[in-house]
Design an enzyme around this catalytic site. Structure first.
Site, PDB file in Angstrom:
ATOM      1  CB  THR A   1      -2.024  -5.979   2.181  1.00  0.00           C
ATOM      2  OG1 THR A   1      -0.859  -6.695   1.786  1.00  0.00           O
ATOM      3  CG2 THR A   1      -3.071  -6.970   2.671  1.00  0.00           C
TER       4      THR A   1
ATOM      5  CG  ASN B   1     -11.236 -14.680   6.274  1.00  0.00           C
ATOM      6  OD1 ASN B   1     -12.116 -15.437   6.686  1.00  0.00           O
ATOM      7  ND2 ASN B   1     -10.994 -14.488   4.986  1.00  0.00           N
ATOM      8  CG  MET B   2      -6.883 -13.773  13.164  1.00  0.00           C
ATOM      9  SD  MET B   2      -7.010 -12.004  13.576  1.00  0.00           S
ATOM     10  CE  MET B   2      -8.169 -12.066  14.948  1.00  0.00           C
ATOM     11  CG  ASP B   3      -5.462 -11.918   7.006  1.00  0.00           C
ATOM     12  OD1 ASP B   3      -6.393 -12.718   6.766  1.00  0.00           O
ATOM     13  OD2 ASP B   3      -5.315 -10.827   6.423  1.00  0.00           O
TER      14      ASP B   3
ATOM     15  CB  ALA C   1     -13.855  -7.527   8.586  1.00  0.00           C
TER      16      ALA C   1
ATOM     17  N   GLY D   1      -7.513  -2.108  -2.283  1.00  0.00           N
ATOM     18  CA  GLY D   1      -8.803  -2.204  -2.952  1.00  0.00           C
ATOM     19  C   GLY D   1      -9.963  -2.110  -1.976  1.00  0.00           C
ATOM     20  CG  ASP D   2     -10.669  -5.075   0.868  1.00  0.00           C
ATOM     21  OD1 ASP D   2     -11.444  -5.356  -0.063  1.00  0.00           O
ATOM     22  OD2 ASP D   2      -9.961  -5.929   1.436  1.00  0.00           O
TER      23      ASP D   2
ATOM     24  N   GLY E   1     -10.129 -10.278   5.899  1.00  0.00           N
ATOM     25  CA  GLY E   1     -11.405 -10.616   5.274  1.00  0.00           C
ATOM     26  C   GLY E   1     -11.940  -9.387   4.561  1.00  0.00           C
ATOM     27  CE  LYS E   2     -12.170  -8.164  -1.860  1.00  0.00           C
ATOM     28  NZ  LYS E   2     -10.880  -7.454  -1.816  1.00  0.00           N
TER      29      LYS E   2
END
Length: 296
Positions: free
Chosen positions: A236, A12-14, A43, A239-240, A40-41
């Site tokens: 942010t 995803n692009m945020d 990526a 977790g990833d 995006g989780k």
């Protein structure tokens, strides 16, 4: 040959807008800043693993649009193999529109091309999955595709880590095909409530608890890794970061205890910097961080 992690998941692009106040319906307000940030989780976790020194291959989809092409270039710069990230013409790149105001955020996610990562697409990439040593999965693509990926990985004797986020009930076959499942506390409660035999999950679970550390099992024994005390700037992507670092440590043959310690350190470093992927540490940074805390 170097061992390889394949990540199958979302890209995803945020689109981030910072404002002093959120507009009411029909109202226009002025914002302060605007950013486009890779997210995006899937990526995110691929970048975290690559920064930790792993050979990483990404499987996913972007749109044949400006965001998609920008993201592909960015992933290449992170030394990630994107030969199986194809731009599609009939969907836009996934986006997350994020409004930051008064220390809080509101988010609208449009999955776009991520929804096109179908079981058929995953099955067509069996050779890529079979050539990997570990498969890292999340739930921002269709769950049927996640299940297919885990099935292929198990067929070829590969390790599978599943980060069950955003949470949804897991098919029994997906649980069976997964070596480690990495929920946060909230996701763990939902997961354990949704299965017939919670005890059967125990040895697969690695539960992240934020400032209260990490819970995991060694055989029948529940164990704990304390969190590292740091000055938090932005949580942010923590977790990833944890999941990417955990995958690398497990792939290297570290014990679960040592892998959780390395991953917790990586996650701690990530929250001291602004941004998800930009805050993710290198292997050298994690090793220096742990060396400085040997006496803790």
């Amino acid at each position: 040959m170097a061992k390889k992690i394949t990540v199958i998941g979302s890209i995803n692009m945020d689109l981030v807008t910072q404002t002093d106040m959120v507009p009411n319906r029909g109202e226009t307000v002025l914002g302060n800043q605007f950013f486009t940030i890779p997210g995006g989780k899937g990526a995110n976790q691929a970048v975290a693993a690559a920064k930790m020194g792993a050979e990483v291959s990404m499987i996913g989809l972007v749109g044949d649009d400006a965001f998609g092409h920008e993201y592909l270039g960015y992933l290449r710069k992170q030394q990630i193999d994107v030969s199986n990230v194809k731009p599609v013409t009939h969907e836009k790149t996934g986006i997350a529109t994020i409004v930051l105001s008064e220390g809080d955020n509101s988010i609208i996610v449009v999955p776009g091309a991520n929804n096109m990562v179908t079981p058929e697409l995953v099955e067509s990439l069996e050779k890529e999955i079979a050539a990997s040593d570990l498969l890292l999965l999340q739930l921002e693509i269709p769950i049927e595709s996640v299940e297919m990926a885990s099935q292929i990985a198990k067929k070829h004797g590969k390790q599978v880590i599943l980060n069950p986020a955003p949470f949804q009930p897991l098919p029994e076959a997906l649980i069976e095909n997964t070596d480690y499942i990495t929920p946060n506390e909230y996701e763990a409660e939902l997961l354990l409530a949704s299965v017939m035999d919670p005890a059967s999950l125990r040895e697969k679970l690695i539960i992240t608890k934020g400032s209260r550390g990490v819970a995991f099992y060694e055989g029948e024994q529940e164990c704990h890794q304390d969190s590292f005390k740091v000055e938090t700037v932005d949580t942010t992507g923590a977790g990833d970061t944890f999941n990417g670092a955990l995958a690398v440590a497990i792939l290297e043959g570290k014990s679960i205890r040592e892998a959780c310690k390395i991953a917790a350190a990586a996650g701690a470093i990530s929250v001291t910097k602004l941004g998800a992927q930009s805050g993710m540490p290198t292997r050298a940074e994690v090793e220096e961080f742990l060396s400085d805390r040997k006496g803790d």
